[in-house]
Design a protein around this motif. Structure first.
Motif, PDB file in Angstrom:
ATOM      1  N   GLU A   1       0.827  -1.209   0.000  1.00 51.39           N
ATOM      2  CA  GLU A   1       0.000   0.000   0.000  1.00 51.39           C
ATOM      3  C   GLU A   1       0.865   1.264   0.000  1.00 51.39           C
ATOM      4  N   LEU A   2       1.871   1.295   0.860  1.00 50.16           N
ATOM      5  CA  LEU A   2       2.756   2.467   0.906  1.00 50.16           C
ATOM      6  C   LEU A   2       3.504   2.640  -0.414  1.00 50.16           C
ATOM      7  N   GLU A   3       3.959   1.524  -0.986  1.00 53.15           N
ATOM      8  CA  GLU A   3       4.655   1.594  -2.282  1.00 53.15           C
ATOM      9  C   GLU A   3       3.739   2.164  -3.358  1.00 53.15           C
ATOM     10  N   TYR A   4       2.515   1.658  -3.427  1.00 57.21           N
ATOM     11  CA  TYR A   4       1.601   2.061  -4.495  1.00 57.21           C
ATOM     12  C   TYR A   4       1.192   3.531  -4.365  1.00 57.21           C
TER      13      TYR A   4
ATOM     14  N   PRO B   1      21.246  -5.633 -12.243  1.00 55.37           N
ATOM     15  CA  PRO B   1      21.375  -6.957 -11.625  1.00 55.37           C
ATOM     16  C   PRO B   1      20.876  -7.055 -10.187  1.00 55.37           C
ATOM     17  N   VAL B   2      20.613  -5.929  -9.523  1.00 55.40           N
ATOM     18  CA  VAL B   2      20.281  -5.963  -8.097  1.00 55.40           C
ATOM     19  C   VAL B   2      18.772  -5.791  -7.918  1.00 55.40           C
ATOM     20  N   GLN B   3      18.168  -6.642  -7.083  1.00 51.63           N
ATOM     21  CA  GLN B   3      16.721  -6.582  -6.868  1.00 51.63           C
ATOM     22  C   GLN B   3      16.311  -5.249  -6.263  1.00 51.63           C
ATOM     23  N   MET B   4      15.229  -4.679  -6.799  1.00 57.57           N
ATOM     24  CA  MET B   4      14.684  -3.410  -6.311  1.00 57.57           C
ATOM     25  C   MET B   4      13.299  -3.637  -5.727  1.00 57.57           C
ATOM     26  N   THR B   5      12.883  -2.745  -4.836  1.00 56.90           N
ATOM     27  CA  THR B   5      11.483  -2.717  -4.430  1.00 56.90           C
ATOM     28  C   THR B   5      10.651  -2.266  -5.635  1.00 56.90           C
ATOM     29  N   THR B   6       9.346  -2.506  -5.585  1.00 58.42           N
ATOM     30  CA  THR B   6       8.491  -2.137  -6.715  1.00 58.42           C
ATOM     31  C   THR B   6       8.528  -0.634  -6.971  1.00 58.42           C
ATOM     32  N   ASP B   7       8.435   0.160  -5.908  1.00 60.84           N
ATOM     33  CA  ASP B   7       8.440   1.614  -6.124  1.00 60.84           C
ATOM     34  C   ASP B   7       9.788   2.084  -6.676  1.00 60.84           C
ATOM     35  N   THR B   8      10.882   1.433  -6.269  1.00 62.16           N
ATOM     36  CA  THR B   8      12.194   1.805  -6.809  1.00 62.16           C
ATOM     37  C   THR B   8      12.282   1.455  -8.285  1.00 62.16           C
ATOM     38  N   ALA B   9      11.776   0.275  -8.668  1.00 63.53           N
ATOM     39  CA  ALA B   9      11.809  -0.127 -10.081  1.00 63.53           C
ATOM     40  C   ALA B   9      11.044   0.865 -10.955  1.00 63.53           C
ATOM     41  N   VAL B  10       9.863   1.278 -10.484  1.00 65.43           N
ATOM     42  CA  VAL B  10       9.085   2.266 -11.239  1.00 65.43           C
ATOM     43  C   VAL B  10       9.805   3.615 -11.247  1.00 65.43           C
ATOM     44  N   ARG B  11      10.386   4.000 -10.109  1.00 60.50           N
ATOM     45  CA  ARG B  11      11.093   5.287  -9.996  1.00 60.50           C
ATOM     46  C   ARG B  11      12.268   5.343 -10.969  1.00 60.50           C
ATOM     47  N   VAL B  12      13.062   4.268 -11.010  1.00 62.32           N
ATOM     48  CA  VAL B  12      14.227   4.245 -11.905  1.00 62.32           C
ATOM     49  C   VAL B  12      13.774   4.279 -13.368  1.00 62.32           C
ATOM     50  N   THR B  13      12.743   3.504 -13.693  1.00 56.72           N
ATOM     51  CA  THR B  13      12.222   3.518 -15.066  1.00 56.72           C
ATOM     52  C   THR B  13      11.761   4.909 -15.459  1.00 56.72           C
TER      53      THR B  13
ATOM     54  N   VAL C   1      15.674   6.603  -1.015  1.00 56.65           N
ATOM     55  CA  VAL C   1      14.333   7.140  -1.259  1.00 56.65           C
ATOM     56  C   VAL C   1      13.332   6.023  -1.007  1.00 56.65           C
ATOM     57  N   MET C   2      12.441   6.253  -0.036  1.00 54.15           N
ATOM     58  CA  MET C   2      11.448   5.249   0.360  1.00 54.15           C
ATOM     59  C   MET C   2      10.086   5.922   0.459  1.00 54.15           C
ATOM     60  N   PRO C   3       9.016   5.144   0.340  1.00 57.05           N
ATOM     61  CA  PRO C   3       7.681   5.721   0.495  1.00 57.05           C
ATOM     62  C   PRO C   3       7.495   6.347   1.872  1.00 57.05           C
ATOM     63  N   GLU C   4       6.659   7.382   1.913  1.00 56.68           N
ATOM     64  CA  GLU C   4       6.315   8.003   3.181  1.00 56.68           C
ATOM     65  C   GLU C   4       5.691   6.950   4.103  1.00 56.68           C
ATOM     66  N   GLY C   5       6.193   6.865   5.322  1.00 55.94           N
ATOM     67  CA  GLY C   5       5.669   5.907   6.292  1.00 55.94           C
ATOM     68  C   GLY C   5       6.371   4.562   6.291  1.00 55.94           C
ATOM     69  N   MET C   6       7.227   4.300   5.291  1.00 57.71           N
ATOM     70  CA  MET C   6       7.862   2.978   5.194  1.00 57.71           C
ATOM     71  C   MET C   6       8.847   2.730   6.337  1.00 57.71           C
ATOM     72  N   LEU C   7       9.638   3.735   6.670  1.00 55.47           N
ATOM     73  CA  LEU C   7      10.619   3.548   7.745  1.00 55.47           C
ATOM     74  C   LEU C   7       9.899   3.257   9.063  1.00 55.47           C
ATOM     75  N   ASP C   8       8.789   3.954   9.321  1.00 52.58           N
ATOM     76  CA  ASP C   8       8.023   3.707  10.546  1.00 52.58           C
ATOM     77  C   ASP C   8       7.459   2.292  10.550  1.00 52.58           C
ATOM     78  N   LEU C   9       6.983   1.811   9.375  1.00 52.88           N
ATOM     79  CA  LEU C   9       6.448   0.453   9.278  1.00 52.88           C
ATOM     80  C   LEU C   9       7.527  -0.573   9.585  1.00 52.88           C
ATOM     81  N   ILE C  10       8.710  -0.367   9.027  1.00 54.38           N
ATOM     82  CA  ILE C  10       9.810  -1.307   9.245  1.00 54.38           C
ATOM     83  C   ILE C  10      10.223  -1.308  10.723  1.00 54.38           C
ATOM     84  N   LYS C  11      10.284  -0.113  11.328  1.00 60.52           N
ATOM     85  CA  LYS C  11      10.653  -0.026  12.746  1.00 60.52           C
ATOM     86  C   LYS C  11       9.601  -0.688  13.633  1.00 60.52           C
TER      87      LYS C  11
END
Length: 210
Positions: A21-24, A133-145, A189-199
């Motif tokens: 949800e945060l990624e999307y 070659p390195v796996q990305m999160t979905t939001d990172t893959a879209v961001r880089v593209t 660069v991470m979605p807003e709220g992602m760091l709090d979710l991980i913590k």
């Protein structure tokens, strides 16, 4: 040829976890700023009609229960769709802006054992491009593209952070198993709220948060 690009993520899972949800939401907001469209395709109907308001209300976002094979049934249409595929023969490049209108992220989603959706799409006429070659999160893959297509970065110009350590508290940190774009502050660069979710869920595995 339309200049407004579309970024599609296939979501085959019947549920939408807090991580996704945060990624999307992040993808939808960044896509809007780029003047593009963000589509979640292959959504189960029950999920499509019950998406979080925070995501559903984003102006660049569109929910779609149809899969990309149905959205783009003909070979001419499919020729304008780029499948981001780690097994593709070419890296994505700024020149692809003229070649493609749609950028598709299939991934391994939703099934146990995992279903290789990218592999399924590869054989159906969607031309592939690699993101590296390195796996990305979905939001990172879209961001880089989007950086490559809309902002005309080459892949080697994009500033990356691989497997960064995130500080959970004074005594603990966790290594993220992904590649991120490095922000101006030197942090991933991470979605807003992602760091709090991980913590908050530091005792859970990353897989449990999707």
């Amino acid at each position: 040829m339309p200049d407004r690009k579309t970024y599609i993520v296939e979501h085959l899972d019947p549920e939408l976890g807090p991580w996704s949800e945060l990624e999307y939401v992040a993808i939808a907001r960044e896509t809007a700023r780029a003047g593009a469209t963000f589509v979640l395709s292959s959504l189960p109907p029950t999920l499509a009609s019950n998406l979080p308001e925070k995501l559903a209300s984003e102006p660049a976002f569109r929910a779609e229960t149809r899969g990309v094979e149905e959205l783009y049934p003909g070979q001419v249409e499919r020729s304008r769709v780029c499948l981001l595929d780690p097994r593709a023969e070419k890296d994505i490049s700024p020149d692809d802006k003229a070649k493609f209108d749609v950028f598709l992220f299939g991934g391994i989603l939703g099934d146990d054992p995992p279903r290789d959706r990218t592999g399924e799409l590869r054989v159906k006429g969607f031309e592939g491009r690699r993101l590296g070659p390195v796996q990305m999160t979905t939001d990172t893959a879209v961001r880089v593209t989007r950086m490559v297509i809309n902002e005309q970065f080459t892949l080697n110009m994009v500033p990356y952070l691989d497997h960064p350590d995130l500080k959970i508290n004074e005594h603990e940190s966790t290594e993220m198993p992904f590649r991120y774009v490095k922000g101006d502050d030197g942090k991933p660069v991470m979605p807003e709220g992602m760091l709090d979710l991980i913590k908050k869920d530091a005792d859970k595995s990353i897989d449990d948060l999707f």
